[in-house]
Design an enzyme around this catalytic site. Structure first.
Site, PDB file in Angstrom:
ATOM      1  N   LYS A  13       1.059  -1.164  -0.109  1.00 26.31           N
ATOM      2  CA  LYS A  13       0.019   0.079   0.103  1.00 26.31           C
ATOM      3  C   LYS A  13       0.751   1.122  -0.045  1.00 26.31           C
ATOM      4  CE  LYS A  13      -1.282  -0.478   4.920  1.00 26.31           C
ATOM      5  NZ  LYS A  13      -0.049  -0.047   5.507  1.00 26.31           N
ATOM      6  N   ARG A  88      -6.177   2.769  11.732  1.00 26.35           N
ATOM      7  CA  ARG A  88      -5.675   1.419  12.022  1.00 26.35           C
ATOM      8  C   ARG A  88      -6.806   0.797  13.001  1.00 26.35           C
ATOM      9  NH1 ARG A  88      -0.364   1.785  10.114  1.00 26.35           N
ATOM     10  NH2 ARG A  88       0.976  -0.030  10.629  1.00 26.35           N
ATOM     11  N   ARG A 127      12.796  -7.394   2.730  1.00 28.39           N
ATOM     12  CA  ARG A 127      13.026  -6.151   2.631  1.00 28.39           C
ATOM     13  C   ARG A 127      14.108  -5.455   3.292  1.00 28.39           C
ATOM     14  NH1 ARG A 127       7.262  -2.774   3.661  1.00 28.39           N
ATOM     15  NH2 ARG A 127       6.524  -3.741   1.484  1.00 28.39           N
ATOM     16  N   ARG A 160      14.702  -3.369   9.025  1.00 26.71           N
ATOM     17  CA  ARG A 160      14.004  -2.641  10.245  1.00 26.71           C
ATOM     18  C   ARG A 160      13.759  -3.644  11.217  1.00 26.71           C
ATOM     19  NH1 ARG A 160       9.376   0.519   7.411  1.00 26.71           N
ATOM     20  NH2 ARG A 160       8.483  -0.809   8.814  1.00 26.71           N
ATOM     21  N   ARG A 171       2.702  -8.132  13.650  1.00 28.70           N
ATOM     22  CA  ARG A 171       2.150  -6.949  12.940  1.00 28.70           C
ATOM     23  C   ARG A 171       0.673  -7.448  12.271  1.00 28.70           C
ATOM     24  NH1 ARG A 171       6.585  -4.608   9.605  1.00 28.70           N
ATOM     25  NH2 ARG A 171       5.173  -2.948   8.935  1.00 28.70           N
TER      26      ARG A 171
END
Ligand code: AMP
Length: 218
Positions: A13, A88, A127, A160, A171
């Site tokens: 997104k 959220r 990532r 990260r 998450r």
């Protein structure tokens, strides 16, 4: 025009949102990026957010809503914005409706990008982010030219804390807990746009962005 992006972390997104924002001349507001900026600058807000972010938990509504409210006052929002990562929770969704009503605006579209979770877990694990400019790479599909070094600014690439597998799992769990409520909220308002994406559907974030733009311009 205000567009809300729904979809799990890693659904693409962020990428789709940036393209849509640029093409439609809207501000791109990512609450995750705002928090990370505060973290980097070691502000009080950043220190408070870090304890939640490192575990993949949500930062409390009160803190997040206040931060977004400030951001919406900036000049670049005059034309509207693509909101990436906000709301959220149900409380955030209602407060966004109220904040926009005060600006004589509303959420015009909620784009839900739906990618299978197994694809997401793999994607996030691959990532890497640049410490300097925040550019994102995928070590398999879009690696940097020199391993560990950003093509754009020469900064160091790193994984990260919240991209590590155990945190990613949390998450996704946190996302699932509130996703249904948010999807319902916008479905009831008649402004939900569902896009199935990912390898299985042979649809990239770019494809989703272009599909949405064509729909809006119709
Ligand atoms: P993101 O980059 O959007 O995945 O956000 C990274 C982290 O920032 C999340 O895991 C949360 O800890 C925090 N965060 C971002 N947006 C919100 C939000 N709307 N509400 C609460 N926490 C948020």
């Amino acid at each position: 025009m205000f567009i809300v992006l729904l979809g799990a972390p890693g659904s693409g997104k962020g990428t789709a949102g940036k393209i849509i924002a640029e093409d439609l001349k809207l501000a791109h507001i990512s609450t995750g990026d705002l928090f990370r900026e505060n973290l980097k600058n070691e502000t009080e807000l950043g220190k408070e957010a870090k304890q939640y972010m490192d575990k993949g938990e949500l930062v409390p509504d009160e803190v997040t809503i206040k931060m977004l409210k400030e951001r919406l006052k900036a000049n670049d929002v005059a034309n509207g914005a693509v909101l990436d990562g906000f709301p959220r929770t149900g409380v955030q969704a209602i407060s966004l409706d109220n904040m926009l009503a005060e600006m004589d605006a509303k959420v015009d579209m909620a784009l839900n990008i739906d990618v299978p979770f197994d694809e997401i877990v793999e994607r996030i694990a691959n990532r890497r982010s640049c410490r300097g400019c925040g550019e994102i790479y995928n070590v398999v599909f879009s690696p940097s030219k020199v391993e560990g070094v950003c093509d754009k600014c020469g900064g160091e690439l790193y994984q990260r804390e919240d991209q590590k597998p155990e945190v990613v799992e949390n998450r996704l769990k946190v996302y699932s807990e509130s996703a249904e409520e948010l999807i319902k909220h916008y479905e009831n308002a008649g402004i939900l746009y569902n896009a199935k994406a990912g390898d299985k559907h042979k649809k990239t974030s770019y494809d989703v962005a272009k599909e949405v733009e064509a729909y809006i311009n119709k």
